[in-house]
Design an enzyme around this catalytic site. Sequence first.
Site, PDB file in Angstrom:
ATOM      1  N   LEU A 155      45.078  47.387  38.340  1.00 28.14           N
ATOM      2  CA  LEU A 155      44.606  46.028  38.623  1.00 28.14           C
ATOM      3  C   LEU A 155      43.088  46.033  38.591  1.00 28.14           C
ATOM      4  CD1 LEU A 155      46.688  44.479  41.537  1.00 28.14           C
ATOM      5  CD2 LEU A 155      46.935  44.172  39.083  1.00 28.14           C
ATOM      6  N   SER A 156      42.533  45.028  37.992  1.00 30.52           N
ATOM      7  CA  SER A 156      41.088  44.948  37.845  1.00 30.52           C
ATOM      8  C   SER A 156      40.421  44.950  39.210  1.00 30.52           C
ATOM      9  CB  SER A 156      40.722  43.678  37.091  1.00 30.52           C
ATOM     10  OG  SER A 156      39.391  43.338  37.387  1.00 30.52           O
ATOM     11  N   LYS A 157      39.242  45.572  39.259  1.00 28.36           N
ATOM     12  CA  LYS A 157      38.527  45.647  40.534  1.00 28.36           C
ATOM     13  C   LYS A 157      37.849  44.327  40.856  1.00 28.36           C
ATOM     14  CE  LYS A 157      38.433  50.257  41.771  1.00 28.36           C
ATOM     15  NZ  LYS A 157      38.663  51.018  40.541  1.00 28.36           N
ATOM     16  N   ARG A 158      37.741  43.456  39.857  1.00 27.44           N
ATOM     17  CA  ARG A 158      37.067  42.195  40.147  1.00 27.44           C
ATOM     18  C   ARG A 158      37.821  41.479  41.261  1.00 27.44           C
ATOM     19  NH1 ARG A 158      37.225  38.580  36.094  1.00 27.44           N
ATOM     20  NH2 ARG A 158      38.680  39.881  34.925  1.00 27.44           N
ATOM     21  N   GLN A 159      37.081  41.114  42.292  1.00 25.74           N
ATOM     22  CA  GLN A 159      37.708  40.592  43.501  1.00 25.74           C
ATOM     23  C   GLN A 159      38.667  39.438  43.197  1.00 25.74           C
ATOM     24  OE1 GLN A 159      35.124  40.021  46.763  1.00 25.74           O
ATOM     25  NE2 GLN A 159      36.454  38.588  47.806  1.00 25.74           N
TER      26      GLN A 159
END
Length: 268
Positions: free
Chosen positions: A252-256
Site C-alpha cells: 500500500l502506498s505510503k502516501r497518507q
Amino acid sequence: MKPRVRFAPSPTGYLHIGGLRTALYNYLFAKNQNGKLILRIEDTDRKRFVEGAIENLIDTLTWAGISFDEGPVMGGEYAPYLQSERLHLYKQLVEKLVLEGKAYYCFCTPERLEKLKEEQQKLKLPQAKYDKHCLHLSKNEIDEKLISNIPYVIRLNVKPDKKIIFNDVIRETVEFDTNNIDDQVLLKSDGFPTYHLANVVDDHLMKITHVIRGEEWLSSTPKHVILYDYFGWEKPIFAHLPLLLNPDKSKLSKRQGDVAVEDYRDKG
Ligand code: GLU
C-alpha cells in the site's frame, strides 16, 4: 483461560488502514472467545510522537466500532496503559538483566557507531551489527562512566551461534540464527525503553495471551523471544498477519491519503 489480546499503536500521526485491520482481528478474536481486548499506547519514541495523535487514534477506532475492555480512557486492572507512564517498570526490569549479564551498558558515541557501520558496509556484511565493544568493560570502568554522567544505552546481550525457534499461528515454525540478531538497544539514553523492551514487559505484565499483529513485526519476534527467555517468562502465542496489499500485490502506498483510516471515512 480466557484470552487477553491487545492493540498497541504508536501515536505517530494517523491510524493506518493496516492497523485497523490488526485491531479488527484482535477485536473479533476477543469477542469470539469471550476474552478481553486491551488498548495500549506505545509512545516511547519521542522523536516520532505527534501532538493529538492519541486522541485521533481513539476517535478513529471508536468511529470504526472497535471497543476496548481496558485502555487509557476506561482504565483497568493493569493501568497505566500509556507506556510513557510506565518508565520505572522498564528501567527496573532491564537493570535486573544487566546484573545477570543478559544485558549491558553501552557508552559508545554516535560517531563510533557510525564508523563501525561504515566499516561493516565496506566489508559488505549483510547488516550492520554492534560489535559488543562495551560488553568487555570492567565493573570499575562502568562505574566510573556512570558517575561521570556519560550518556549510555542498555543493550541486549545476544549469544552467538544459537537458533531461536518459535511457533507462529500463521507461519508455523519460524527459525532465526542469533548471528543475524543485533545486540538491540533496550533502554535509550533519554531513559525511555525501545519498542522491544516495552512491548515484551507490557505483554507480560498485562497478561496478554495472544500477540496478533502485522507481519512487519515478525523479524522483531526473535528478539522478543530472547527477552522472554532471559526474564524467565512464558511466551504468548504469536500470530503475524500478512500485510494488506494493493490488488496488484504491491505494498500500500505510503502516501497518507491512501492509508489513513480517517481519509476513507471522509470519503464516505
Ligand atoms: N507499537 C507497535 C505498532 O506501532 C506495536 C507492534 C506490536 O503489536 O507488537 O504497530
